[in-house]
Design a protein around this motif. Structure first.
Motif, PDB file in Angstrom:
ATOM      1  N   PRO A 323      -0.489  -5.055   4.244  1.00  0.00           N
ATOM      2  CA  PRO A 323       0.209  -6.254   4.718  1.00  0.00           C
ATOM      3  C   PRO A 323       0.337  -7.262   3.584  1.00  0.00           C
ATOM      4  O   PRO A 323      -0.651  -7.513   2.868  1.00  0.00           O
ATOM      5  N   PRO A 324       1.529  -7.844   3.373  1.00  0.00           N
ATOM      6  CA  PRO A 324       1.686  -8.817   2.281  1.00  0.00           C
ATOM      7  C   PRO A 324       0.700  -9.966   2.366  1.00  0.00           C
ATOM      8  O   PRO A 324       0.297 -10.529   1.344  1.00  0.00           O
ATOM      9  N   SER A 325       0.270 -10.298   3.579  1.00  0.00           N
ATOM     10  CA  SER A 325      -0.671 -11.402   3.736  1.00  0.00           C
ATOM     11  C   SER A 325      -2.028 -11.103   3.104  1.00  0.00           C
ATOM     12  O   SER A 325      -2.814 -12.011   2.844  1.00  0.00           O
ATOM     13  N   ALA A 326      -2.300  -9.817   2.848  1.00  0.00           N
ATOM     14  CA  ALA A 326      -3.587  -9.441   2.258  1.00  0.00           C
ATOM     15  C   ALA A 326      -3.607  -9.652   0.749  1.00  0.00           C
ATOM     16  O   ALA A 326      -4.661  -9.577   0.120  1.00  0.00           O
ATOM     17  N   PRO A 343      -5.321  -6.570  -6.302  1.00  0.00           N
ATOM     18  CA  PRO A 343      -5.848  -6.327  -4.951  1.00  0.00           C
ATOM     19  C   PRO A 343      -5.096  -5.213  -4.232  1.00  0.00           C
ATOM     20  O   PRO A 343      -4.016  -4.779  -4.653  1.00  0.00           O
ATOM     21  N   SER A 344      -5.684  -4.744  -3.122  1.00  0.00           N
ATOM     22  CA  SER A 344      -5.020  -3.821  -2.173  1.00  0.00           C
ATOM     23  C   SER A 344      -4.555  -2.517  -2.806  1.00  0.00           C
ATOM     24  O   SER A 344      -3.535  -1.958  -2.407  1.00  0.00           O
ATOM     25  N   GLY A 345      -5.285  -2.037  -3.826  1.00  0.00           N
ATOM     26  CA  GLY A 345      -4.934  -0.753  -4.425  1.00  0.00           C
ATOM     27  C   GLY A 345      -3.641  -0.759  -5.207  1.00  0.00           C
ATOM     28  O   GLY A 345      -3.005   0.295  -5.367  1.00  0.00           O
ATOM     29  N   LEU A 346      -3.226  -1.927  -5.718  1.00  0.00           N
ATOM     30  CA  LEU A 346      -1.958  -2.019  -6.451  1.00  0.00           C
ATOM     31  C   LEU A 346      -2.117  -1.739  -7.944  1.00  0.00           C
ATOM     32  O   LEU A 346      -1.219  -2.017  -8.721  1.00  0.00           O
ATOM     33  N   PHE A 372       2.005 -12.966  -5.891  1.00  0.00           N
ATOM     34  CA  PHE A 372       2.876 -11.989  -5.224  1.00  0.00           C
ATOM     35  C   PHE A 372       3.804 -12.725  -4.255  1.00  0.00           C
ATOM     36  O   PHE A 372       3.407 -13.694  -3.605  1.00  0.00           O
ATOM     37  N   GLY A 373       5.056 -12.237  -4.172  1.00  0.00           N
ATOM     38  CA  GLY A 373       5.974 -12.752  -3.168  1.00  0.00           C
ATOM     39  C   GLY A 373       6.469 -14.154  -3.430  1.00  0.00           C
ATOM     40  O   GLY A 373       7.052 -14.783  -2.544  1.00  0.00           O
ATOM     41  N   SER A 374       6.271 -14.660  -4.637  1.00  0.00           N
ATOM     42  CA  SER A 374       6.743 -16.008  -4.949  1.00  0.00           C
ATOM     43  C   SER A 374       8.269 -16.001  -5.057  1.00  0.00           C
ATOM     44  O   SER A 374       8.861 -15.117  -5.675  1.00  0.00           O
TER      45      SER A 374
END
Length: 451
Positions: A323-326, A343-346, A372-374
């Motif tokens: 989830p992007p929120s993570a 984070p999150s296995g990226l 992320f997502g900016s």
């Protein structure tokens, strides 16, 4: 009859010729006890060492006692043993039987090195039960092929040398050799589907058809041959349907196929990429919703462990996105770090040598941060190019809309200095880190460009 057990094991060892070690999956039950004893008797047929592995699922209070029993048996016959404790817990809504099976095979795969074999004690009756279960689930020819005699497993191979022998032959073998074995009380429970068939249904069928197991196993073999032919055709078609990205399929080429052939290609494609196959409903949704969607649409069909998406004319299969929120902002340590884990296995970002960068680069706003997502950011990818919005950069680089929130954006203070995997921002005068270990490396979507 009992002499057939060592003979079948020896034949398997000669046929598959392990160049490494030969492992036996040893539960301590009748079948695996027969297999281990027979393998030990014919150990000279394997060039490597004979080893055993016992999987303790942690689902029964007596499982530590079973592990001790397996150790004693292996000590007595001089076979090294590895005991792997899984400590599984039931997952609400999930089949405990399926969860245990998947965890067991992961544990078996983990010990194999290239050239190793893993022998399991599945027999003719197991094969017949597997075929009946597949029929009751409405499986196609691949499911009706039941258990293959040999298959890839981790870095080695899985071999089932006893598939042609009935369970009674294995029972006679262990008794004639004076061996002891474990009786798992859960085998008498009819709560599990396989146990229900084994204890309640198959005995009734066998009264009418004494050769039931041999007959059903033969049918499974016919289905395996049919599945092999289907895969051969699908493989040829899949090559003609290759997409623009590695591992992707071309939407137009798929759409030109007859529906049954398209299904065969999709199943083979997903299986080769390591995903669980979709049921009939999800497969139909790929055909009816994803393939005919507009090129600028963002359709998604998801099931356990897999997401199928499209971008432009390519069809992608990938593991579920977090989830992007993570995703959180990651600040690098003081100075320029050689590596920053994401984070999150990226994956991680790898900067050039920190000392060399420090000689020609200043960080007036402190260590870089990753966001992320900016949105609303711009970047000049080359000295003489105009500034681009992030959307423009992603479109020019061919990055699907559904991956853009996961692309690391590197900032110095509030200034965007690099878009990982795409470009550095020229007027920021900073080195761009390499983006390594992200989940989409094999799709060829991100390639760092030194502009």
């Amino acid at each position: 009859m009992t002499g057939r057990v060592p003979a079948y094991v020896a034949e398997a060892l000669r046929r598959f010729g392990p160049t490494g070690d030969c492992w036996v999956a040893f539960s301590g039950g009748t079948d695996s006890t027969a297999l281990l004893h027979a393998a030990a008797a014919r150990a000279d047929d394997a060039p490597g060492n004979l080893r055993a592995i016992h999987i303790d699922h942690g689902l029964h209070p007596d499982s530590p006692l079973w592990s001790d029993h397996c150790r004693r048996i292996c000590d007595a016959i001089g076979v090294p043993i590895v005991v792997c404790c899984l400590h599984l817990e039931p997952i609400p809504g999930e089949s405990l039987e399926a969860t245990a099976r998947e965890a067991r095979y992961r544990a078996l795969a983990a010990v194999l090195r290239p050239g190793d074999l893993m022998l399991t004690a599945h027999n003719q009756d197991d094969q017949a039960e597997t075929l009946l279960l597949a029929l009751l689930r409405g499986s196609g020819v691949h499911g009706l092929a039941a258990m293959p005699r040999e298959a890839e497993l981790g870095q080695g191979r899985l071999v089932r040398p006893l598939l042609d022998l009935p369970r009674t032959t294995l029972e006679q073998y262990v008794r004639s050799c004076g061996l002891s074995w474990i009786e798992d009380p859960s085998n008498a429970s009819v709560r599990m589907d396989r146990n229900y068939l084994r204890n309640s249904v198959v005995p009734l069928l066998r009264v009418r058809w004494p050769g039931l197991s041999a007959t059903l196993s033969r049918s499974a073999g016919h289905c395996a041959e049919a599945a092999y032919l289907v895969d051969g055709l699908a493989s040829e078609l899949m090559e003609a349907c290759a997409g623009a990205h590695p591992g992707a399929l071309g939407i137009r080429a798929l759409g030109a196929l007859e529906r049954s052939r398209c299904k065969a290609v999709l199943r083979l494609w997903l299986r080769r990429r390591g995903f669980a196959l979709p049921d009939r409903r999800h497969l139909a949704r790929i055909l009816d919703e994803v393939l005919p969607a507009r090129a600028d649409a963002d359709p998604l069909v998801a099931w356990s462990g897999c997401e199928v998406r499209r971008y432009r004319d390519d069809l992608f299969a990938l593991a579920p996105l977090p989830p992007p929120s993570a995703l959180t902002i990651r600040r690098a340590p003081s100075g320029v770090p050689p590596v920053l884990e994401l984070p999150s296995g990226l994956g991680w970002l790898q900067w050039p040598d920190a000392s060399k960068v420090a000689e020609r680069t200043r960080w007036p706003d402190g260590a870089p941060t990753v966001r992320f997502g900016s949105t609303g950011q711009t970047c000049r990818p080359r000295s003489r190019s105009r500034r681009r919005t992030l959307k423009n950069l992603f479109q020019e680089a061919g990055i699907p809309r559904w991956l853009r929130p996961y692309v690391p954006l590197v900032f110095s203070g509030e200034t965007l200095i690099a878009v990982a995997g795409i470009c550095a921002c020229h007027d920021a005068a900073h080195e761009m880190p390499q983006w390594l270990g992200h989940p989409w490396e094999d799709l060829g979507l991100f390639r760092d460009r030194a502009d």
